[in-house]
Structure formats: structure tokens, C-alpha cells
Design an enzyme around this catalytic site. Structure first.
Site, PDB file in Angstrom:
ATOM      1  N   CYS A   1      81.733 -36.695 167.102  1.00 30.14           N
ATOM      2  CA  CYS A   1      81.069 -35.422 167.402  1.00 30.14           C
ATOM      3  C   CYS A   1      80.196 -35.554 168.660  1.00 30.14           C
ATOM      4  O   CYS A   1      79.482 -36.533 168.830  1.00 30.14           O
ATOM      5  CB  CYS A   1      80.212 -34.987 166.213  1.00 30.14           C
ATOM      6  SG  CYS A   1      79.419 -33.392 166.495  1.00 30.14           S
TER       7      CYS A   1
ATOM      8  N   CYS B   1      84.345 -27.601 149.841  1.00 24.37           N
ATOM      9  CA  CYS B   1      83.706 -27.349 151.128  1.00 24.37           C
ATOM     10  C   CYS B   1      84.334 -28.278 152.156  1.00 24.37           C
ATOM     11  O   CYS B   1      84.322 -29.497 151.985  1.00 24.37           O
ATOM     12  CB  CYS B   1      82.202 -27.610 151.011  1.00 24.37           C
ATOM     13  SG  CYS B   1      81.350 -27.267 152.556  1.00 24.37           S
TER      14      CYS B   1
ATOM     15  N   ARG C   1      71.196 -26.211 145.886  1.00 29.54           N
ATOM     16  CA  ARG C   1      72.174 -27.293 145.742  1.00 29.54           C
ATOM     17  C   ARG C   1      71.533 -28.655 145.995  1.00 29.54           C
ATOM     18  O   ARG C   1      70.979 -28.895 147.057  1.00 29.54           O
ATOM     19  CB  ARG C   1      73.283 -27.058 146.763  1.00 29.54           C
ATOM     20  CG  ARG C   1      74.515 -27.882 146.614  1.00 29.54           C
ATOM     21  CD  ARG C   1      75.502 -27.514 147.706  1.00 29.54           C
ATOM     22  NE  ARG C   1      75.809 -26.086 147.698  1.00 29.54           N
ATOM     23  CZ  ARG C   1      76.794 -25.530 146.987  1.00 29.54           C
ATOM     24  NH1 ARG C   1      77.567 -26.295 146.254  1.00 29.54           N
ATOM     25  NH2 ARG C   1      76.998 -24.238 147.025  1.00 29.54           N
TER      26      ARG C   1
ATOM     27  N   CYS D   1      72.595 -35.086 166.604  1.00 31.83           N
ATOM     28  CA  CYS D   1      71.774 -34.966 165.387  1.00 31.83           C
ATOM     29  C   CYS D   1      71.316 -36.365 164.944  1.00 31.83           C
ATOM     30  O   CYS D   1      72.157 -37.233 164.684  1.00 31.83           O
ATOM     31  CB  CYS D   1      72.568 -34.293 164.275  1.00 31.83           C
ATOM     32  SG  CYS D   1      73.327 -32.755 164.805  1.00 31.83           S
TER      33      CYS D   1
ATOM     34  N   CYS E   1      75.733 -20.250 153.259  1.00 29.56           N
ATOM     35  CA  CYS E   1      75.169 -21.476 152.684  1.00 29.56           C
ATOM     36  C   CYS E   1      74.365 -22.135 153.801  1.00 29.56           C
ATOM     37  O   CYS E   1      74.924 -22.460 154.849  1.00 29.56           O
ATOM     38  CB  CYS E   1      76.308 -22.376 152.216  1.00 29.56           C
ATOM     39  SG  CYS E   1      75.759 -24.006 151.676  1.00 29.56           S
TER      40      CYS E   1
ATOM     41  N   CYS F   1      72.810 -38.259 161.826  1.00 29.41           N
ATOM     42  CA  CYS F   1      74.237 -38.183 161.518  1.00 29.41           C
ATOM     43  C   CYS F   1      75.089 -39.340 162.068  1.00 29.41           C
ATOM     44  O   CYS F   1      75.150 -39.564 163.282  1.00 29.41           O
ATOM     45  CB  CYS F   1      74.795 -36.869 162.045  1.00 29.41           C
ATOM     46  SG  CYS F   1      76.532 -36.663 161.627  1.00 29.41           S
TER      47      CYS F   1
ATOM     48  N   CYS G   1      84.666 -23.122 151.049  1.00 26.97           N
ATOM     49  CA  CYS G   1      83.549 -23.090 151.988  1.00 26.97           C
ATOM     50  C   CYS G   1      83.945 -23.930 153.198  1.00 26.97           C
ATOM     51  O   CYS G   1      84.732 -24.871 153.064  1.00 26.97           O
ATOM     52  CB  CYS G   1      82.317 -23.687 151.295  1.00 26.97           C
ATOM     53  SG  CYS G   1      80.895 -23.862 152.380  1.00 26.97           S
TER      54      CYS G   1
END
Ligand code: SF4
Length: 363
Positions: free
Chosen positions: A53, A97, A261, A57, A189, A60, A129
Site C-alpha cells: 500500500c 468484510c 464491534r 498509516c 462502518c 499498518c 462489506c
């Protein structure tokens, strides 16, 4: 009682800092007024495209710029996804998801494949999702038309602390994507992560941003950071169970109808700790041995915990009816080949830069 949408940081902090027994009692009362306290939704998170990616972040392991042991994968095929969804359904999940490590969705073949995955899972009578990064309104409409039930796009933390975690995109872009999803019938979400070095004020700030959305998100994941070696947050101390319980209870009080969640970080929690989170209003978990890339309790362990606590898995489409899937050839929305300009604030985050440097020396 009408849902309150004008929460302030001070009001939320006051709730977060209440004596624990009072906080638990209040949250559990609101929980019972709005949900069946013995039902918990079980979702499976599937990483359909892992690693590589371009974002930075700080939490991550999928960010290409940090050196972690993560094995990346190109986009899975529709058949692979279908097989995994069937396995998840057999193990008791009512929702799948799908996560792809993208900055934003790009129109083209890969997105067309994702749309087909959405149609396929929806036809298995499971809630679908996706979490695919930033999204335009047209892309949100195309997902909705394919039968998407929910779109995940986390705010991660407060607007103030966001600048300490991510420099490659802005908080406003997150809100814009949520707004684009809201223009469709797809549910929202959105939640965040605690344990990234943020203050209680930042936690409250994140809950302000979520609870003042109107309507509030249908689902709010609360993650505890799982520090991964090689990421800028590798040395972050794990959050205590008390902080997690407080965060869940506060989210429940300020967003009474939302599914709260319990997400990443469950492996660090005892069953008793998780039970307290359910009592405080958590009514959804992720099942499966991996949460995208970080460890998660085994499905059997979760089912044993459900048995011990007398909890039942929530059935699919209990909160909202199943969307219809329109096949690709009957789609009313074109592939626009959009190239939206999402912002790149580009400020410097010292620990992110250090982790990046470390990668270079290891390479
Ligand atoms: S959290 Fe998502 S956007 Fe950020 S680096 Fe990881 S995969 Fe990329």
C-alpha cells in the site's frame, strides 16, 4: 428517545471517565434498550489484496514503506473469495468484510472484479462489506447496485491526532468518502484504533466525529493496536482492558443503535475481558485466525466463548433487509474512469520517517 447528534468532547470525556461500575451500568442499560444483549454478530474479514500500500498509516504492516514480514498478495479471484465466504458461512459468520490495501478505488478491471465478488457473496445470503480506501460517489453507487451491505472507512482517531499517524491523506477525505457512501443505501462502518499514543481527549474526539454524523454509522469497530515489528508503532504499549471497556461503553452510550464491534486486539484480551466488553455494549466480533494481517482468536475458541456466555450469533440481515444485486450487464452506472484528486497533506511524522529509514537499512 431520539438519538443525540450534538455530542461535545467534554460530554464524552465525562462519560469515558465515570467510575467504571457506573459507566458499565449505564452502557448496559442503553444496550438492552436497543439490542438483544445475548446476540453478537460474527463477521469474517478477508484480505483480498494484501500489502504494497502506498499510504503511510503508522499502525499498518501493509504499508509498502515499512519493513515487516508481511507477505503481499495480488487481488484474489472471485472463485477464491467465494470459497472463503462459504467456509466462513459454515463456521457461523453472517457477514464477510473484504479488505484491499488500496489508497482509493480505481475504476477498471480490478474494481469490476470486486463488484463481482460483492454480487457473489450477496447471493450466498451473507452481508457483504468492503474496505477499499477512498471512494467517489459513482463508485459507491456501483457497489450499492452490486448488493453491498456496508462500506468500512475508519476515521482511525481524532482529527487532531490523525496528523500524528498518517501524512499521505487528510481527515476530510475520510469524511468525504463516508458522505459518498451515505448517498447510497449502503450502511456505514467507521471506527478507530486505540493505543497509538493518543490521549483520552483524542479518543473522545474520535467519538465526537462519529456520533455527530447524522445518521450515525450503523457499525463502529473499536480496535486495540496490535504493534507490528517494523511499523512506526512497533514499540507502543498495549492498551489495558479497562481502556477498551471504557471505549466500548462510551461508544455504546453515545451511539445507542450502532453495532459496536470488538475488532483487532482480541488475542490480547482474556475471555473475562471480552465478556465485560459484551456487557458494556459490544455486539459484534470478527472471527477467523487472521484480522487482515494480525492474529485473531480461532473460530472454535470463539464458539466456546459464546457457549460459556450464552451468546448467539446474529443472523444475516437482522438489522436491515438484504440489498438486491444487479448483474453487470444491467448496470445503470457507468465506469467513469474517474481520477479523483484526494488530498496529500505531506506533513512530516518523525516516527513514520524513522521506520521508513530502518527499512532502507534492512533492504
Ligand atoms: S491502513 Fe489501509 S490505507 Fe493505511 S497503509 Fe494500511 S492498507 Fe494502506
Amino acid at each position: 428517545m431520539a438519538t443525540k447528534h450534538d455530542w461535545t468532547k467534554e460530554e464524552i470525556l465525562e462519560i469515558y471517565n465515570k467510575p467504571l461500575m457506573e459507566l458499565l451500568y449505564e452502557a448496559a442499560t442503553i444496550h438492552r434498550q436497543n439490542h438483544d444483549p445475548n446476540t453478537v454478530q460474527v463477521s469474517t474479514l478477508l484480505s483480498i489484496k494484501t500489502g504494497g500500500c502506498p499510504e503511510d498509516c503508522g499502525y499498518c504492516p501493509q504499508a509498502a514503506r515499512y519493513h515487516t514480514d508481511l507477505e503481499g498478495n495480488d487481488l484474489m479471484s472471485v472463485n477464491q473469495v467465494k470459497a472463503q465466504a462459504l467456509r466462513a458461512k459454515a463456521a457461523g459468520s453472517s457477514r464477510v468484510c473484504m479488505g484491499a490495501a488500496w489508497r482509493n478505488v480505481k475504476d477498471g478491471e480490478e474494481f469490476d472484479d470486486v463488484l463481482e465478488m460483492v454480487r457473489t457473496i450477496n447471493k450466498l445470503e451473507m452481508e457483504v462489506c468492503c474496505t477499499l480506501g477512498m471512494l467517489t460517489e459513482n463508485q459507491a453507487q456501483r457497489l450499492a447496485e452490486a448488493g453491498l451491505y456496508a462500506y468500512n472507512h475508519n476515521l482511525d482517531t481524532s482529527e487532531d491526532y490523525y496528523k500524528e499517524v498518517i501524512s499521505t491523506r487528510g481527515f476530510d477525505d475520510r469524511l468525504k468518502t463516508i458522505d459518498n457512501v451515505r448517498k447510497t443505501n449502503v450502511t456505514v462502518c467507521s471506527g478507530g484504533i486505540i493505543g497509538m499514543g493518543e490521549s483520552a481527549e483524542d479518543r473522545a474526539g474520535m467519538l465526537v466525529a462519529l456520533s455527530t454524523l447524522n445518521p450515525q454509522p450503523e457499525s463502529v469497530p473499536i480496535n486495540a493496536l496490535v504493534p507490528v515489528e517494523g511499523t512506526p508503532m512497533e514499540e507502543q504499549e498495549p492498551v489495558s482492558i479497562w481502556e477498551m471497556v471504557r471505549m466500548v461503553a462510551t461508544a455504546r452510550i453515545v451511539m445507542p443503535e450502532t453495532q459496536v464491534r470488538l475488532s483487532a486486539g482480541r488475542t490480547q484480551m482474556s475471555r473475562e475481558g471480552q465478556a465485560m466488553c459484551f456487557f458494556a455494549g459490544a455486539n459484534s466480533i470478527f472471527a477467523g485466525d487472521k484480522l487482515l494481517t494480525t492474529p485473531n482468536p480461532d473460530v472454535n475458541e470463539d464458539m466456546e466463548m459464546f457457549k460459556a456466555l450464552g451468546l448467539n450469533p446474529q443472523k444475516a440481515f437482522e438489522k436491515k433487509e438484504q440489498p438486491k444485486s444487479v448483474d453487470a450487464e444491467h448496470s445503470q452506472f457507468q465506469n467513469l474512469g474517474e481520477k479523483p484528486k484526494w488530498s496529500r497533506p505531506g506533513h512530516k511524522i518523525e516516527r513514520n520517517l524513522q521506520a521508513q529509514e530502518k527499512r532502507k537499512t534492512k533492504a
